[in-house]
Design an enzyme around this catalytic site. Structure first.
Site: not given
Length: 733
Positions: A96, A258, A333, A455, A482, A533, A545
């Site tokens: 690039h 671009i 690019h 938790s 996260e 969990h 979950h």
């Protein structure tokens, strides 16, 4: 503040909503062309290029020139960066070139006038950090490392760009090239790493600096492009950076409009500056980053003067600047310019040097700046000696933990003692206890959760929150971010301060941060992931979950420890491995529900990844072998008792970490899972996908569908995750 540079083309240009000049290209007569005329488009009517001021005429000229900075020596240095980048990509026929060509003036100004570094010691602790978030433009950083005298990149390396075994890989890799702070390429990750590095600097400065002794005092700089800004992960981290007021974080945004698809007008039309102002950043505009180095310099100075906000410097550039036919286009690019276009670019920029040749005068100039770094480092060590004399306890701690990367002598004995003395509980609760031990024992242990601390149980008591007014705090509040959290923690590890960060969420939500976790594994970054969990046993939250395929997917990822401990001893052992594994990330999957304390749980065996809990055979060749992880170890212990009542001899194996087990020598592996007990006499049990278990067992009790919503015990019963089912499966063998 906006710095307005002088554009070097004809008039009739208007500034559009993004600070770019209009893409409209009004015709001008050849007589109106300036002295910096392009040879391009000789058969077309003359037009004016939209951002660089390059004028295209239908009349050929003998020596086309392009106006640059107005300082011929600065032009020589900047073009040295440009043409090393051009030539490296061209020789590889891959890469690039456009971004380095456009950002060369900004990079030169930053490195030459503002950055502190020592090429002969790339790990100098008080260096400024530079992150090339737009990692596809990697020849930019390789050019800088070579020019400033880093031993990691020589001329042979530049000429081996993107070749197998070279120190100049396609995207920057921290583990491959000294001077490259972080591995970048996946867009957006690098600027998040920079946020983590800046957080690390702020924390260490608040922890160790004293009046008259700013032993931690460095800036974190980054260059990102439109792609980085578009990727959502950058928004997560930069939002947090604004909240935290990280005044020593300065990001240059290469606003060249671009991307691979073409002009960003087709998909990206927001006002980036206003977005970052809303994040709490200072935003400075440099309208002509192609040539206006004075405005770039002034912008960096203003950024450094702002101590309570990170700064975004929006540098409007032309991708492929200097290429008469491929600038301001995606053509420059992601591909080499091509032999003819390289020649035309040399002519257009009046560059008379052959490929890979740097004028000696320019090289001497770069190397002189590099040589100053040794003097800066020497002065820092002299100051640190004074610091140690005045603050001996802190000085000794900094020298041991930060400079040498040593761990306190008692950390593991304290952790092991906790594991052996703790009572049975949910493993997430046992994790909480382990965190308290490590927080007290290891000064550079920091971490937090993605808004799930109550938790995940990840708060370290009495150690304070890391906030804008309390950078010394060691509990990190990531918010519901996260992906950003994962990338930030990577940056904290790679900051050079030997911090050991942990980060936490529900195991299912590693889906949000997988890209950052993969980069941690690739980059040899020892983050500890606390993931609670861990199975369908979590119950009522249901299949959205409940992890199913997650253990298998991380076991398939190279260079990552995937732990699922069963009891207090194994939890402590998993954390010990996480702390020790500085070049390998560690995931610790933890239960919501309670588990028993294993009668023969082994700290050393858990660190090795698998061990024998019990075996009632006389010769070690039991009739059956039951293997499990985490909460299902309780099931196989109960199942073994029932099977033994029927006259079977049974070996029970706890296997909290496949990867660690596979690191052990053949003798140890045979002592746990001997060939004398064949696969068809082994049953593995895990309340997740069966994928991968076939290498250890012929029969698997697991779950290969999505979970269900209901009380945890009922869900486990529905999926036959019971001791009775294990007995039934094993009895049939």
């Amino acid at each position: 503040m906006a710095f307005v540079g002088t554009f070097c083309g004809a008039a009739s240009r208007v500034e559009n909503r993004r600070g770019l000049l209009s893409t409209a290209r009004p015709a001008v007569s050849s007589s109106s062309a300036s002295s910096f005329i392009s040879p391009v488009a000789l058969k077309r009517a003359a037009v004016t290029n939209n951002a660089s001021g390059m004028t295209m005429s239908d009349t050929a000229v003998a020596k086309p020139l392009l106006k640059q900075t107005g300082d011929s020596f600065a032009d020589m240095c900047i073009n040295s960066i440009r043409f090393i980048s051009i030539d490296g990509v061209e020789k590889a026929n891959s890469g690039h070139p456009g971004m380095p060509m456009g950002m060369a003036p900004a990079a030169y100004t930053l490195w030459q006038k503002h950055m502190t570094f020592n090429p002969k010691n790339p790990n100098f602790v008080n260096r400024d950090r530079f992150v090339l978030s737009a990692g596809h433009g990697s020849m930019l950083i390789y050019s800088l490392l070579y020019l400033y005298g880093y031993d990691s990149v020589n001329m042979d390396d530049l000429q081996s760009f993107r070749q197998l075994g070279s120190r100049t890989p396609g995207h920057p890799e921290n583990f491959e090239t000294a001077g490259v702070e972080v591995t970048t390429g996946p867009l957006g990750q690098g600027v998040c790493n920079a946020v983590g590095i800046a957080m690390a600097e702020a924390h260490m400065a608040a922890t160790y600096n004293k009046p008259g002794f700013d032993i931690v005092d460095n800036y974190t700089y980054a260059i990102m492009g439109d792609g980085c800004v578009m990727e959502g992960v950058s928004g997560e981290a930069c939002s947090l950076a604004g909240h935290l007021g990280l005044g020593k974080l300065i990001v240059m945004y290469d606003d060249n409009h671009i991307s691979i698809d073409g002009n960003t007008e087709i998909s990206f039309t927001e006002d980036v500056g206003k977005r970052y102002e809303a994040y709490g950043w200072q935003v400075i505009n440099v309208p002509n980053g192609n040539i206006d180095v004075d405005s770039i310099d002034a912008a960096i100075k203003e950024a450094k003067a702002c101590t309570d906000k990170p700064t975004l410097i929006k540098v409007t550039t032309m991708i492929g600047f200097g290429s008469p036919n491929k600038s301001d286009s995606h053509d420059s690019h992601g591909a080499a310019l091509g032999k003819d276009e390289v020649a035309a670019t040399r002519e257009y920029l009046n560059w008379e040097y052959p490929e890979f040749e740097v004028p000696q005068k320019a090289l001497d100039h770069f190397r002189a700046k590099g040589a100053q770094g040794a003097e800066v480092e020497s002065a820092w060590y002299a100051k640190f000696a004074e610091y140690k004399a005045k603050y001996p306890e802190l000085g000794a701690q900094f020298e041991s933990n930060v400079l040498k990367g040593e761990l306190p002598s008692n950390w593991e004995s304290d952790l092991k003692a906790y594991g052996e003395s703790a009572k049975a509980n949910a493993t997430r609760k046992l994790s909480e206890g382990s965190l308290q031990v490590l927080g007290k024992a290891i000064p550079n242990w920091v971490g937090g959760s993605a808004d799930l601390a109550p938790s995940n149980l990840t708060i370290m008591k009495d150690l304070g929150d890391f906030q804008k007014t309390s950078y010394e705090g060691r509990n990190l509040r990531f918010g519901v971010r996260e992906h950003g959290m994962g990338a930030i923690c990577n940056g904290m590890v790679l900051s050079g301060y030997n911090l050991i960060p942990y980060c936490a969420t529900f195991f299912i939500f590693t889906d949000y941060m997988r890209a950052a976790m993969r980069l941690a594994a690739l980059s040899q970054v020892g983050v500890v992931y606390v993931m609670t969990h861990d199975s369908v046993a979590l119950g009522e939250d249901g299949p959205t979950h409940q992890p199913i395929e997650h253990m298998a997917s991380y076991r398939a990822m190279p260079n990552i420890n995937m732990y699922r401990p069963a009891d207090p001893v194994e939890v402590a052992a998993a954390y010990a491995v996480g702390v020790e594994s500085r070049k390998t990330p560690t995931i610790i999957a933890l239960t919501r529900q309670g588990t028993k304390k294993l009668e023969n749980g082994s700290y050393e065996g858990a660190k090795k990844g698998a061990y024998v809990l019990s075996d009632d055979s006389k010769d070690g060749v039991a009739d059956l072998c039951l293997i499990a992880t985490g909460s299902e170890v309780d099931l196989i212990v109960d199942a073994a008792e029932e099977l033994r009542k029927s006259g079977k001899t049974v070996r029970v194996v706890s296997m909290p970490c496949w990867e660690r087990f596979e690191m052990q020598d053949a003798e140890y592996q045979q002592s746990v899972l001997p060939d004398a007990i064949p696969l068809n006499k082994r049953v593995s049990v895990e309340a997740m996908s069966s994928f991968g278990w076939s290498k250890y067992s012929g029969t698997h009790v697991g779950i290969d569908t999505f979970g269900a919503s209901g009380p945890g015990p009922a869900v486990m019963e529905m999926f036959k995750m019971t001791a009775a089912n294990v007995v039934e499966k094993a009895s049939a063998l």
